[in-house]
Design a protein around this motif. Structure first.
Motif, PDB file in Angstrom:
ATOM      1  N   GLY A 116       0.735  -1.242  -0.492  1.00  0.00           N
ATOM      2  CA  GLY A 116       0.514  -0.399   0.019  1.00  0.00           C
ATOM      3  C   GLY A 116       0.724   1.243  -0.132  1.00  0.00           C
ATOM      4  N   PRO A 117       0.011   2.033  -0.044  1.00  0.00           N
ATOM      5  CA  PRO A 117       0.711   4.167   0.034  1.00  0.00           C
ATOM      6  C   PRO A 117       1.836   3.916   1.401  1.00  0.00           C
ATOM      7  CG  PRO A 117      -1.197   3.985   0.353  1.00  0.00           C
ATOM      8  CD  PRO A 117      -1.259   2.631   0.574  1.00  0.00           C
ATOM      9  N   GLY A 118       1.900   2.994   2.155  1.00  0.00           N
ATOM     10  CA  GLY A 118       2.497   3.640   3.725  1.00  0.00           C
ATOM     11  C   GLY A 118       1.583   4.028   5.045  1.00  0.00           C
ATOM     12  N   PRO A 119       2.077   4.002   5.672  1.00  0.00           N
ATOM     13  CA  PRO A 119       0.581   4.000   7.058  1.00  0.00           C
ATOM     14  C   PRO A 119       0.361   5.629   7.440  1.00  0.00           C
ATOM     15  CG  PRO A 119       3.384   3.485   7.441  1.00  0.00           C
ATOM     16  CD  PRO A 119       2.885   3.286   6.382  1.00  0.00           C
ATOM     17  N   LEU A 120       1.799   6.071   6.900  1.00  0.00           N
ATOM     18  CA  LEU A 120       1.012   7.927   7.247  1.00  0.00           C
ATOM     19  C   LEU A 120       0.193   8.367   5.648  1.00  0.00           C
ATOM     20  CD1 LEU A 120       4.220   9.990   7.869  1.00  0.00           C
ATOM     21  CD2 LEU A 120       2.707   9.695   9.138  1.00  0.00           C
ATOM     22  N   VAL A 121       0.555   7.797   4.885  1.00  0.00           N
ATOM     23  CA  VAL A 121      -0.484   8.042   3.943  1.00  0.00           C
ATOM     24  C   VAL A 121      -2.054   8.105   3.798  1.00  0.00           C
ATOM     25  CG1 VAL A 121      -0.788   7.786   1.329  1.00  0.00           C
ATOM     26  CG2 VAL A 121       1.565   8.471   1.831  1.00  0.00           C
ATOM     27  N   SER A 122      -1.978   6.357   4.630  1.00  0.00           N
ATOM     28  CA  SER A 122      -2.887   5.728   4.871  1.00  0.00           C
ATOM     29  C   SER A 122      -4.054   6.544   5.509  1.00  0.00           C
ATOM     30  CB  SER A 122      -2.452   4.227   5.308  1.00  0.00           C
ATOM     31  OG  SER A 122      -2.365   3.727   3.905  1.00  0.00           O
ATOM     32  N   HIS A 123      -3.053   6.478   7.299  1.00  0.00           N
ATOM     33  CA  HIS A 123      -3.854   7.568   8.125  1.00  0.00           C
ATOM     34  C   HIS A 123      -4.078   8.763   7.907  1.00  0.00           C
ATOM     35  CE1 HIS A 123      -4.363   8.766  12.420  1.00  0.00           C
ATOM     36  NE2 HIS A 123      -3.840   9.920  11.794  1.00  0.00           N
ATOM     37  N   MET A 124      -3.591   9.434   6.677  1.00  0.00           N
ATOM     38  CA  MET A 124      -3.850  11.401   6.705  1.00  0.00           C
ATOM     39  C   MET A 124      -5.092  10.853   5.169  1.00  0.00           C
ATOM     40  SD  MET A 124      -2.100  13.139   8.389  1.00  0.00           S
ATOM     41  CE  MET A 124      -1.150  12.946   9.968  1.00  0.00           C
TER      42      MET A 124
END
Length: 151
Positions: A116-124
């Protein structure tokens, strides 16, 4: 002056986010704030060891920052500022946006792997509706030429 807030970490996609933020800032007369967050779990040791590790992390961040800052100054005419915070990355990003009223846009790089796009991108993106500033997500595999055309 409007600032682009970009996150400095060890990810490959960070490079495109840095490029995008610098190019947009140069073309719009804005600035760049580079945020690096030291996660708290890196220092769950004895106090003395934790302090040494924290200082080593800060030194690595400064060295990494100087590479990007030199490119931004030399190629884009933008003099970025470095902000180092400690804590949960998503929490600290939001805190920085709230602490600096000049930040007008958060720029994140998206990973291109199967996870996936990464944890920060997913969270934001999950919380995009309640964020205090717009978020730009820069694909990690965009070429330099494509980034230049977009910005």
């Amino acid at each position: 002056m409007r600032k682009f807030l970009v996150v400095l970490d060890d990810s490959r996609e960070c490079l495109n986010a840095m490029r995008f933020a610098a190019m947009r800032a140069a073309k719009s007369g804005g600035g760049v704030a580079i945020l690096s967050v030291i996660p708290p779990d890196e220092f769950n040791h004895w106090i003395g060891v934790g302090d040494i590790m924290r200082e080593e992390a800060r030194e690595r961040i400064h060295a990494h920052f100087e590479v990007f800052a030199k490119w931004m100054r030399d190629k884009q005419g933008v003099d970025p500022e470095l902000v180092i915070r400690e804590g949960d990355p998503a929490t600290e990003i939001l805190a920085q946006v709230q602490d600096d009223s000049e930040i007008g846009l958060l720029v994140l790089g998206a990973a291109v792997d199967k996870k996936g796009p990464g944890p920060l991108v997913s969270h934001m993106t999950r919380n995009a509706g309640s964020l205090p500033v717009p978020v730009t997500i820069v694909p990690g595999d965009l070429s330099k030429e494509r980034l230049e055309a977009i910005t």
